[in-house]
Scaffold this motif. Structure first.
Motif, mmCIF file in Angstrom:
data_model
loop_
_atom_site.group_PDB
_atom_site.id
_atom_site.type_symbol
_atom_site.label_atom_id
_atom_site.label_comp_id
_atom_site.label_asym_id
_atom_site.label_seq_id
_atom_site.Cartn_x
_atom_site.Cartn_y
_atom_site.Cartn_z
ATOM 1 N N PRO A 188 0.881 -1.358 0.064
ATOM 2 C CA PRO A 188 -0.126 0.073 -0.016
ATOM 3 C C PRO A 188 0.878 1.203 0.032
ATOM 4 O O PRO A 188 1.844 1.274 0.926
ATOM 5 C CB PRO A 188 -0.975 -0.147 1.298
ATOM 6 C CG PRO A 188 0.130 -1.044 2.283
ATOM 7 C CD PRO A 188 0.610 -1.926 1.267
ATOM 8 N N GLU A 189 0.575 2.327 -0.861
ATOM 9 C CA GLU A 189 1.604 3.386 -0.958
ATOM 10 C C GLU A 189 0.678 4.584 -0.162
ATOM 11 O O GLU A 189 1.668 5.789 -0.444
ATOM 12 C CB GLU A 189 1.258 3.846 -2.621
ATOM 13 C CG GLU A 189 2.196 2.322 -3.367
ATOM 14 C CD GLU A 189 2.328 2.997 -4.637
ATOM 15 O OE1 GLU A 189 2.093 4.115 -5.078
ATOM 16 O OE2 GLU A 189 2.751 2.065 -5.326
ATOM 17 N N ASP A 190 -0.318 4.422 0.349
ATOM 18 C CA ASP A 190 -0.839 5.604 1.206
ATOM 19 C C ASP A 190 -0.710 5.448 2.648
ATOM 20 O O ASP A 190 -1.172 6.402 3.369
ATOM 21 C CB ASP A 190 -2.304 5.543 0.886
ATOM 22 C CG ASP A 190 -3.003 4.178 1.460
ATOM 23 O OD1 ASP A 190 -2.457 3.212 1.500
ATOM 24 O OD2 ASP A 190 -4.201 4.199 1.861
ATOM 25 N N LEU A 191 0.205 4.566 3.018
ATOM 26 C CA LEU A 191 0.601 4.387 4.633
ATOM 27 C C LEU A 191 1.971 5.031 4.697
ATOM 28 O O LEU A 191 3.057 4.664 4.093
ATOM 29 C CB LEU A 191 0.573 3.031 5.063
ATOM 30 C CG LEU A 191 -0.829 2.403 5.305
ATOM 31 C CD1 LEU A 191 -0.665 0.835 5.827
ATOM 32 C CD2 LEU A 191 -1.486 3.024 6.563
ATOM 33 N N ALA A 192 2.281 5.763 5.789
ATOM 34 C CA ALA A 192 3.510 6.202 5.896
ATOM 35 C C ALA A 192 4.364 5.492 6.715
ATOM 36 O O ALA A 192 5.737 5.378 6.574
ATOM 37 C CB ALA A 192 3.253 7.764 7.059
ATOM 38 N N ASN A 193 4.053 4.221 7.272
ATOM 39 C CA ASN A 193 4.822 3.159 7.749
ATOM 40 C C ASN A 193 3.832 1.998 7.978
ATOM 41 O O ASN A 193 2.517 2.097 7.469
ATOM 42 C CB ASN A 193 5.402 3.486 9.147
ATOM 43 C CG ASN A 193 4.278 3.807 10.246
ATOM 44 O OD1 ASN A 193 3.616 2.968 10.549
ATOM 45 N ND2 ASN A 193 4.362 5.247 10.616
ATOM 46 N N SER A 194 4.423 0.921 8.057
ATOM 47 C CA SER A 194 3.622 -0.372 8.343
ATOM 48 C C SER A 194 3.110 -1.069 7.224
ATOM 49 O O SER A 194 2.541 -2.045 7.064
ATOM 50 C CB SER A 194 2.634 -0.231 9.480
ATOM 51 O OG SER A 194 3.060 0.500 10.534
ATOM 52 N N GLU A 195 3.475 -0.639 6.103
ATOM 53 C CA GLU A 195 3.065 -0.954 4.854
ATOM 54 C C GLU A 195 3.749 -2.391 4.787
ATOM 55 O O GLU A 195 3.090 -3.155 3.905
ATOM 56 C CB GLU A 195 3.372 -0.039 3.600
ATOM 57 C CG GLU A 195 4.711 -0.139 3.244
ATOM 58 C CD GLU A 195 5.596 0.542 4.130
ATOM 59 O OE1 GLU A 195 7.011 0.236 4.013
ATOM 60 O OE2 GLU A 195 5.205 1.287 4.831
ATOM 61 N N PRO A 236 2.014 8.380 13.885
ATOM 62 C CA PRO A 236 2.039 7.404 14.997
ATOM 63 C C PRO A 236 0.713 6.566 14.995
ATOM 64 O O PRO A 236 0.896 5.435 15.841
ATOM 65 C CB PRO A 236 1.901 8.146 16.377
ATOM 66 C CG PRO A 236 1.424 9.606 15.791
ATOM 67 C CD PRO A 236 1.679 9.646 14.484
ATOM 68 N N ILE A 237 -0.133 6.831 14.149
ATOM 69 C CA ILE A 237 -1.572 5.806 14.276
ATOM 70 C C ILE A 237 -1.518 4.949 13.031
ATOM 71 O O ILE A 237 -2.450 4.216 12.734
ATOM 72 C CB ILE A 237 -2.814 6.643 14.454
ATOM 73 C CG1 ILE A 237 -2.768 7.554 15.293
ATOM 74 C CG2 ILE A 237 -4.094 5.728 14.614
ATOM 75 C CD1 ILE A 237 -2.729 7.121 16.668
ATOM 76 N N ALA A 238 -0.659 5.205 11.983
ATOM 77 C CA ALA A 238 -0.546 4.077 10.806
ATOM 78 C C ALA A 238 -0.295 2.878 11.198
ATOM 79 O O ALA A 238 -0.973 1.991 10.482
ATOM 80 C CB ALA A 238 0.779 4.736 10.008
#
Length: 375
Positions: A188-195, A236-238
């Motif tokens: 996923p390209e819309d998550l700042a982290n955890s993708e 922080p919520i990603a």
């Protein structure tokens, strides 16, 4: 882009962003791999240091390299761009700051081919960027959760927890190309982290066959700074968004997938939530997330709809949760989603506030003399 002809058995996709100090060691370890033929696809994602110069030097001297330049599109998008160039039967997704043992690709390739596996996984060790010291974290590949055979029929052949057995990162795994493409998997390209967690665990759940190489084959660089994992405070919520997306993915699978995996997954999601809170660098962010956990702001974890005993598959989860609750106001710490702290099922890992003096002394001694553990 520099595209060169190849006939590779394995394609390697490497993403690089500002890794001038370490990318040469990574690439050098790849050209020393024992498996031929090999194709190395480097996505240089808008580095502002000399990473591109280092990479170009390797590419000019070795026809196995393909270099793709992107303009800071992020880790997930960069990996997706690299995967577009994959044409070999198998591929890996590696980080440009790690170092790979000479037999890594050959060992994973043989394990996947011999085991008819969609994914082959190896063990790793951590390498301190400053000192070069190595640490072997047993939690990276939990043998206690795995069948005794080197290859097996995916999660359905496991008596242990799939999510605990393997880490949700992509770089210790070799993937069968047709399996990934037929499943339509991408980052996923819309998550700042955890993708990376979403891609990795979706692939592990969908894999019909898994193979494990119980050898340390990767030196994973730690402490370099300026990495995705060290910048989680920006979003922080990603991590929770990713948890909910993975839960939805499991619930959408056919047959009994969610029925059989829900306790394993929710226990993992609870553990990962605790880790994300504990390891935030900023104290204010940690306390904010602990307050959200207390207030039931992470409903996808289902903490308030199940007994606390449901969430004890990870031995230390209750203690870690209790510690987070004590960061908050003393009058409200027992009003969190798992209830009164004194009544939690701690097991052998008791909460400090409820220990007697002897138990506290023993705990202090054990912390000074830790034993290696998968948990």
């Amino acid at each position: 882009m520099c595209t060169k002809p190849h006939n590779a058995a394995v394609d390697v996709v490497i993403t690089v962003h500002n890794m001038e100090s370490c990318v040469a060691a990574c690439l050098d370890s790849l050209i020393r791999q024992t498996v031929p033929p090999l194709h190395i696809i480097i996505v240089e994602d808008g580095s502002t240091d000399a990473s591109a110069t280092v990479i170009d030097t390797f590419a000019k001297n070795d026809q196995r390299f393909t270099v793709i330049s992107t303009n800071g599109i992020g880790a997930g998008a960069a990996r997706n761009r690299g995967m577009q160039e994959v044409s070999a039967p198998y591929f890996m997704l590696l980080d440009g700051d790690d170092v790979f043992h000479p037999t890594m690709i050959e060992s994973l390739y043989r394990a996947a081919a011999d085991g008819n596996a969609d994914i082959a996984i190896c063990d790793m060790q951590e390498m301190d960027d400053a000192t070069g010291a190595f640490t072997h974290p047993l939690w990276a590949l939990k043998q206690s959760q795995l069948p005794p055979t080197a290859a097996f029929d995916g999660w359905r052949a496991m008596s242990g927890n799939l999510f605990a057995a393997f880490m949700g990162w992509p770089w210790d795994k070799l993937y069968r190309t047709e399996f990934i493409r037929s499943a339509g998997l991408a980052f996923p390209e819309d998550l700042a982290n955890s993708e990376d967690m979403l891609f990795t665990y979706q692939a592990l759940v969908l894999a019909k066959r898994l193979a494990v190489v119980n050898e340390v084959l990767i030196d994973h660089r730690m402490g370099r700074g300026n990495t995705v994992s060290s910048s989680r405070e920006k979003a922080p919520i990603a991590f929770y968004d990713a948890i909910c997306r993975m839960k939805s993915f499991l619930q959408q699978q056919p047959d009994d997938t969610w029925v059989k995996l829900q306790q394993d997954y929710l226990n993992w999601a609870f553990d990962w939530t605790l880790w994300n809170i504990e390891t935030m660098a900023d104290e204010g962010t940690r306390r904010m997330l602990a307050q959200r956990l207390h207030d039931g702001a992470f409903p996808g974890l289902q903490l308030d709809s199940r007994p606390a005993s449901f969430f004890t598959l990870y031995p230390r989860s209750m203690v870690r949760y209790a510690v987070l609750m004590t960061w908050l106001d003393a009058s409200t710490r027992d009003n969190g989603p798992l209830g009164n702290l004194k009544q939690l099922p701690y097991g052998k890992h008791k909460f400090w506030d409820f220990m007697n003096p002897v138990e506290k002394a023993l705990t202090v001694w054990r912390e000074k003399h830790p034993k290696p553990s998968e948990w």
